[in-house]
Scaffold this motif. Structure first.
Motif, PDB file in Angstrom:
ATOM      1  N   THR A   6       0.830  -1.208   0.000  1.00 24.62           N
ATOM      2  CA  THR A   6       0.000   0.000   0.000  1.00 24.62           C
ATOM      3  C   THR A   6       0.858   1.249   0.000  1.00 24.62           C
ATOM      4  O   THR A   6       0.533   2.239  -0.669  1.00 24.62           O
ATOM      5  CB  THR A   6      -0.955   0.001   1.210  1.00 24.62           C
ATOM      6  N   ALA A   7       1.967   1.211   0.726  1.00 22.11           N
ATOM      7  CA  ALA A   7       2.889   2.355   0.726  1.00 22.11           C
ATOM      8  C   ALA A   7       3.440   2.586  -0.680  1.00 22.11           C
ATOM      9  O   ALA A   7       3.590   3.734  -1.117  1.00 22.11           O
ATOM     10  CB  ALA A   7       4.024   2.115   1.704  1.00 22.11           C
ATOM     11  N   SER A   8       3.717   1.513  -1.400  1.00 17.71           N
ATOM     12  CA  SER A   8       4.201   1.630  -2.773  1.00 17.71           C
ATOM     13  C   SER A   8       3.160   2.299  -3.658  1.00 17.71           C
ATOM     14  O   SER A   8       3.473   3.167  -4.484  1.00 17.71           O
ATOM     15  CB  SER A   8       4.522   0.244  -3.343  1.00 17.71           C
ATOM     16  N   ARG A   9       1.903   1.922  -3.489  1.00 16.82           N
ATOM     17  CA  ARG A   9       0.833   2.497  -4.307  1.00 16.82           C
ATOM     18  C   ARG A   9       0.636   3.971  -3.980  1.00 16.82           C
ATOM     19  O   ARG A   9       0.431   4.794  -4.882  1.00 16.82           O
ATOM     20  CB  ARG A   9      -0.464   1.720  -4.092  1.00 16.82           C
ATOM     21  N   VAL A  10       0.690   4.314  -2.700  1.00 18.95           N
ATOM     22  CA  VAL A  10       0.532   5.720  -2.296  1.00 18.95           C
ATOM     23  C   VAL A  10       1.688   6.554  -2.846  1.00 18.95           C
ATOM     24  O   VAL A  10       1.484   7.644  -3.388  1.00 18.95           O
ATOM     25  CB  VAL A  10       0.450   5.840  -0.763  1.00 18.95           C
TER      26      VAL A  10
ATOM     27  N   SER B 248      -5.681  12.651   2.142  1.00 19.93           N
ATOM     28  CA  SER B 248      -6.034  11.262   2.413  1.00 19.93           C
ATOM     29  C   SER B 248      -7.260  10.849   1.616  1.00 19.93           C
ATOM     30  O   SER B 248      -7.311   9.752   1.057  1.00 19.93           O
ATOM     31  CB  SER B 248      -6.304  11.085   3.915  1.00 19.93           C
ATOM     32  N   ALA B 249      -8.258  11.744   1.537  1.00 20.36           N
ATOM     33  CA  ALA B 249      -9.481  11.426   0.796  1.00 20.36           C
ATOM     34  C   ALA B 249      -9.185  11.230  -0.688  1.00 20.36           C
ATOM     35  O   ALA B 249      -9.744  10.333  -1.336  1.00 20.36           O
ATOM     36  CB  ALA B 249     -10.508  12.536   0.984  1.00 20.36           C
ATOM     37  N   GLU B 250      -8.325  12.062  -1.247  1.00 21.23           N
ATOM     38  CA  GLU B 250      -7.968  11.948  -2.658  1.00 21.23           C
ATOM     39  C   GLU B 250      -7.224  10.648  -2.941  1.00 21.23           C
ATOM     40  O   GLU B 250      -7.481   9.971  -3.935  1.00 21.23           O
ATOM     41  CB  GLU B 250      -7.133  13.156  -3.079  1.00 21.23           C
ATOM     42  N   LEU B 251      -6.297  10.294  -2.045  1.00 23.55           N
ATOM     43  CA  LEU B 251      -5.567   9.035  -2.205  1.00 23.55           C
ATOM     44  C   LEU B 251      -6.512   7.847  -2.076  1.00 23.55           C
ATOM     45  O   LEU B 251      -6.421   6.872  -2.836  1.00 23.55           O
ATOM     46  CB  LEU B 251      -4.450   8.940  -1.167  1.00 23.55           C
TER      47      LEU B 251
ATOM     48  N   LYS C  62      -8.567   7.670  -5.315  1.00 22.64           N
ATOM     49  CA  LYS C  62      -7.789   7.295  -6.492  1.00 22.64           C
ATOM     50  C   LYS C  62      -7.373   5.827  -6.462  1.00 22.64           C
ATOM     51  O   LYS C  62      -7.433   5.126  -7.476  1.00 22.64           O
ATOM     52  CB  LYS C  62      -6.554   8.173  -6.611  1.00 22.64           C
ATOM     53  N   LEU C  63      -6.943   5.365  -5.272  1.00 29.23           N
ATOM     54  CA  LEU C  63      -6.437   4.003  -5.151  1.00 29.23           C
ATOM     55  C   LEU C  63      -7.502   2.998  -4.730  1.00 29.23           C
ATOM     56  O   LEU C  63      -7.228   1.806  -4.644  1.00 29.23           O
ATOM     57  CB  LEU C  63      -5.277   3.976  -4.152  1.00 29.23           C
ATOM     58  N   ARG C  64      -8.696   3.511  -4.403  1.00 28.96           N
ATOM     59  CA  ARG C  64      -9.815   2.671  -3.956  1.00 28.96           C
ATOM     60  C   ARG C  64      -9.419   1.842  -2.729  1.00 28.96           C
ATOM     61  O   ARG C  64      -9.577   0.617  -2.695  1.00 28.96           O
ATOM     62  CB  ARG C  64     -10.299   1.764  -5.096  1.00 28.96           C
ATOM     63  N   ILE C  65      -8.882   2.546  -1.740  1.00 31.71           N
ATOM     64  CA  ILE C  65      -8.517   1.915  -0.476  1.00 31.71           C
ATOM     65  C   ILE C  65      -9.113   2.734   0.661  1.00 31.71           C
ATOM     66  O   ILE C  65      -9.537   3.870   0.459  1.00 31.71           O
ATOM     67  CB  ILE C  65      -6.976   1.808  -0.300  1.00 31.71           C
ATOM     68  N   SER C  66      -9.140   2.154   1.851  1.00 33.49           N
ATOM     69  CA  SER C  66      -9.750   2.835   2.985  1.00 33.49           C
ATOM     70  C   SER C  66      -8.842   3.934   3.522  1.00 33.49           C
ATOM     71  O   SER C  66      -7.610   3.874   3.346  1.00 33.49           O
ATOM     72  CB  SER C  66     -10.030   1.824   4.108  1.00 33.49           C
ATOM     73  N   PRO C  67      -9.419   4.935   4.194  1.00 31.73           N
ATOM     74  CA  PRO C  67      -8.598   5.973   4.830  1.00 31.73           C
ATOM     75  C   PRO C  67      -7.608   5.387   5.826  1.00 31.73           C
ATOM     76  O   PRO C  67      -6.492   5.896   5.975  1.00 31.73           O
ATOM     77  CB  PRO C  67      -9.632   6.865   5.528  1.00 31.73           C
TER      78      PRO C  67
ATOM     79  N   SER D 101      -8.239  24.581   5.567  1.00 32.15           N
ATOM     80  CA  SER D 101      -9.035  23.465   6.069  1.00 32.15           C
ATOM     81  C   SER D 101      -8.250  22.725   7.148  1.00 32.15           C
ATOM     82  O   SER D 101      -7.098  23.042   7.423  1.00 32.15           O
ATOM     83  CB  SER D 101      -9.395  22.502   4.937  1.00 32.15           C
ATOM     84  N   ARG D 102      -8.911  21.743   7.738  1.00 31.65           N
ATOM     85  CA  ARG D 102      -8.260  20.920   8.757  1.00 31.65           C
ATOM     86  C   ARG D 102      -7.657  19.644   8.177  1.00 31.65           C
ATOM     87  O   ARG D 102      -7.119  18.825   8.908  1.00 31.65           O
ATOM     88  CB  ARG D 102      -9.269  20.555   9.849  1.00 31.65           C
ATOM     89  N   ARG D 103      -7.784  19.487   6.880  1.00 36.66           N
ATOM     90  CA  ARG D 103      -7.296  18.260   6.250  1.00 36.66           C
ATOM     91  C   ARG D 103      -5.782  18.272   6.121  1.00 36.66           C
ATOM     92  O   ARG D 103      -5.173  19.306   5.848  1.00 36.66           O
ATOM     93  CB  ARG D 103      -7.913  18.099   4.867  1.00 36.66           C
ATOM     94  N   ASP D 104      -5.197  17.105   6.345  1.00 37.95           N
ATOM     95  CA  ASP D 104      -3.766  16.950   6.106  1.00 37.95           C
ATOM     96  C   ASP D 104      -3.536  16.675   4.626  1.00 37.95           C
ATOM     97  O   ASP D 104      -4.336  16.005   3.972  1.00 37.95           O
ATOM     98  CB  ASP D 104      -3.196  15.784   6.921  1.00 37.95           C
ATOM     99  N   ARG D 105      -2.447  17.197   4.119  1.00 39.58           N
ATOM    100  CA  ARG D 105      -2.023  16.938   2.746  1.00 39.58           C
ATOM    101  C   ARG D 105      -0.660  16.274   2.803  1.00 39.58           C
ATOM    102  O   ARG D 105       0.209  16.679   3.568  1.00 39.58           O
ATOM    103  CB  ARG D 105      -1.954  18.251   1.954  1.00 39.58           C
TER     104      ARG D 105
END
Length: 199
Positions: free
Chosen positions: A56-60, A74-77, A80-85, A109-113
């Motif tokens: 999963t780290a490789s895909r991210v 996190s939401a975008e990843l 895109k990858l169709r995996i859970s947060p 926003s409060r979201r992490d990038r």
């Protein structure tokens, strides 16, 4: 949402690497095939997984690499990858620990990038030098414990020599890489053709 807002949203999604209908536009305005990009992400992630990185780290990492601004939430990843947060969180934790990815607050926003480090490969390879140093010290002590005149001790001592050699070569290689990058920047500023384009 107005048509102008929709257009702006489409450009934003294209820039951060998320999927959009009909492909996304790069910074130069060209459109790219998102399915082809996804295939590349999975292929490169598979290569890194085979080399020992968590899947999963490789895909991210591969997804961030294909994002124009090298960052995604996190939401975008997850989309895109169709995996859970939760899977994204675990992958990012690993990538942060090995200094391949950094975390920053999404503006407004409060979201992490999550963002790739500049010269991420350089940082990763350079950090391997400290790992090799630890291995080298442990192996050197092991060679003494075993006795260098024994077959096992001689084998471990030869491993120490290999890591010493590898460290020296890595440092020299990283220095050459920095010199190459600096020369390339100067040549580009002066309008010198890229090396591959020269006759």
């Amino acid at each position: 949402m107005s048509s102008e807002d929709q257009s702006r949203e489409g450009r934003r999604r294209g820039a951060n690497g998320s999927e959009s209908v009909g492909g996304s536009a790069g910074e130069d305005g060209t459109r790219r095939d998102e399915e082809a990009v996804s295939r590349f992400v999975e292929r490169f992630a598979a290569d890194m997984t085979e080399a020992g990185m968590q899947r999963t780290a490789s895909r991210v990492f591969a997804a961030l690499l294909t994002s124009d601004d090298a960052s995604m939430t996190s939401a975008e990843l997850s989309e895109k990858l169709r995996i859970s947060p939760a899977a994204v969180s675990g992958a990012v934790r690993y990538l942060t620990q090995v200094s391949m990815v950094g975390r920053e607050r999404d503006p407004g926003s409060r979201r992490d990038r999550y963002r790739l480090h500049d010269q991420g490969w350089y940082v990763t390879i350079t950090q391997r030098d400290s790992v090799l140093s630890r291995w080298e010290n442990t192996l050197r002590a092991g060679a003494e414990t075993l006795g260098r005149d024994t077959p096992a001790g001689a084998r471990v001592a030869e491993t120490v020599e290999f890591f010493e050699f590898l460290q020296q070569e890595l440092l020299a290689l990283m220095d050459r890489w920095k010199d190459y990058q600096e020369t390339k920047r100067v040549e580009e500023a002066e309008g010198v053709p890229a090396r591959g384009d020269r006759a």
